[in-house]
Design an enzyme around this catalytic site. Sequence first.
Site, PDB file in Angstrom:
ATOM      1  N   HIS A 122       0.646  -1.270  -0.059  1.00 49.09           N
ATOM      2  CA  HIS A 122      -0.088   0.128   0.113  1.00 49.09           C
ATOM      3  C   HIS A 122       0.818   1.124  -0.100  1.00 49.09           C
ATOM      4  O   HIS A 122       2.030   1.142   0.361  1.00 49.09           O
ATOM      5  CB  HIS A 122      -0.991   0.047   1.181  1.00 49.09           C
ATOM      6  N   ASP A 151       6.079   1.546   6.437  1.00 51.60           N
ATOM      7  CA  ASP A 151       4.705   1.218   6.531  1.00 51.60           C
ATOM      8  C   ASP A 151       3.998   2.106   5.312  1.00 51.60           C
ATOM      9  O   ASP A 151       3.547   3.212   5.804  1.00 51.60           O
ATOM     10  CB  ASP A 151       4.245   1.143   7.801  1.00 51.60           C
ATOM     11  N   GLU A 185      -5.145   1.304   2.886  1.00 50.88           N
ATOM     12  CA  GLU A 185      -4.985   0.810   4.034  1.00 50.88           C
ATOM     13  C   GLU A 185      -4.903   1.080   5.531  1.00 50.88           C
ATOM     14  O   GLU A 185      -5.332   0.374   6.147  1.00 50.88           O
ATOM     15  CB  GLU A 185      -3.606  -0.240   3.645  1.00 50.88           C
ATOM     16  N   GLU A 186      -4.349   2.216   5.471  1.00 48.75           N
ATOM     17  CA  GLU A 186      -4.376   2.803   6.939  1.00 48.75           C
ATOM     18  C   GLU A 186      -5.920   3.129   7.539  1.00 48.75           C
ATOM     19  O   GLU A 186      -6.033   3.486   8.797  1.00 48.75           O
ATOM     20  CB  GLU A 186      -3.411   4.227   7.220  1.00 48.75           C
ATOM     21  N   GLU A 210       4.030  -6.083   3.374  1.00 47.89           N
ATOM     22  CA  GLU A 210       4.374  -5.187   4.830  1.00 47.89           C
ATOM     23  C   GLU A 210       5.826  -5.715   5.132  1.00 47.89           C
ATOM     24  O   GLU A 210       6.392  -6.718   4.916  1.00 47.89           O
ATOM     25  CB  GLU A 210       3.212  -5.648   5.743  1.00 47.89           C
ATOM     26  N   HIS A 398       4.331   4.670  12.090  1.00 47.10           N
ATOM     27  CA  HIS A 398       3.498   5.426  12.845  1.00 47.10           C
ATOM     28  C   HIS A 398       4.039   6.537  13.896  1.00 47.10           C
ATOM     29  O   HIS A 398       3.278   6.940  14.630  1.00 47.10           O
ATOM     30  CB  HIS A 398       2.110   4.865  13.421  1.00 47.10           C
TER      31      HIS A 398
END
Length: 432
Positions: A122, A151, A185-186, A210, A398
């Site tokens: 993603h 990510d 995706e998030e 991932e 994140h």
Amino acid sequence: MNPFPVRSWRRLGCACLIAAACQAALAAPDTRIASLAAKEKPALLETLKELVSIESGSRDLEGLEKISDLIAAKFKAMGGEVELIDPSAEAYRMEDTPEKIGRAVRATFKGTGKKKIMLIAHMDTVYTVGMLNKQPFRVEGDKAYGLGIADDKQGVAVITHTVAMLQALKFKDYGTLTVLINGDEEISSPGSRALITRLGGEHDAVLSFEGASVKEDKLSLATAGIASVSLNVTGKASHAGSAPELGVNALYELSHQILQMRDLSDPATGLKMNWTISRSGSNRNVIPASATAGADVRVLKVSDYDRIEQQVQERVKKQLIPEAKVEMKFERRRPPLEATDASLALAKHAQQIYKDELGRPLGADDKVAGGGTDAAFAALKTKAPVVERFGLQGFGAHSADAEYVLVDSIEPRLYLATRMVMDLSHSKVAGN
């Protein structure tokens, strides 16, 4: 007396030497792939810089359009049939789903074989516009830093350069090689989930990119499913001092609902339901006319969704205050990725390549790891192998200020992904 004559010992010795020679041959890496992986390493870092330098939060449509154009151009330049897909129309609408959802990129490469293989990653991140100024792409030692680099922009880069390596090898023994890069995706993939599920059912294997952890280089065969429960209680406001009896206390009803659903977790099956947020009222001296609460739900099996949803629906009917209006919403944000025999076989094959050809350990088991994954959507309606974490080793997803990938993991991961596509194409993976 020696039970084996000299000639038997000689034959046994020769057999051992032959076996050792065969083992040595098996252990040798494919020099063509290894040299290409080394050659692609600086190019992959440059691709990472390009991707990280475009802000692409899940709700940043302008950024997602820009990065999807870049990705589409790369695959088109390699001869892929490229589509830019707007998934908004078939979106699964949750409370936080935006009206317009970022595009997905699908690139299709036609080969001469029969096997259909899909690679997914993603392009969206959790970060907001403007944060890039404080953390631009940089390389320090063995770490490449950047927002969204672990990510999952590394996943996009690894897939891009795996395809480049296959083309450099002139390898087209697959039937179809599909690349799917989504941009939601998030936010639980509300738009692309249907597409990922549909394509997952049409392919013979799905590799998801991932990233792996810097602490434990490991593939994932199982992840928890994520759902949410939202309660909205409507009552009636009244003066808390002079006329509380004329009101309908939404907070009382909400508290009752939460307490009567506090025991729905089931440790024996890994099902978890925990109330985590609540809100009610507007003033201390007013009987609250509204109250809301939310619960986090985790499951290990898709079938557990039906069970927990039914239990919540039954409990919510039992009210403390009949005059209150209670509304419940159960959202299946992500299904679990469940380990299967086919996925275990694919992971073991990957482990063997890593061990025998690269001399590196690679973890893989059916223990639930991490949060939700798009791989779970790909596995939802297929018995074909679906395995997660073929991406680079990384850390700090994140985190906003410490996200990085290990540069030294680039070559082995490119080697592994390329070899897996080749072996899947030649039906060398058990059960494939």
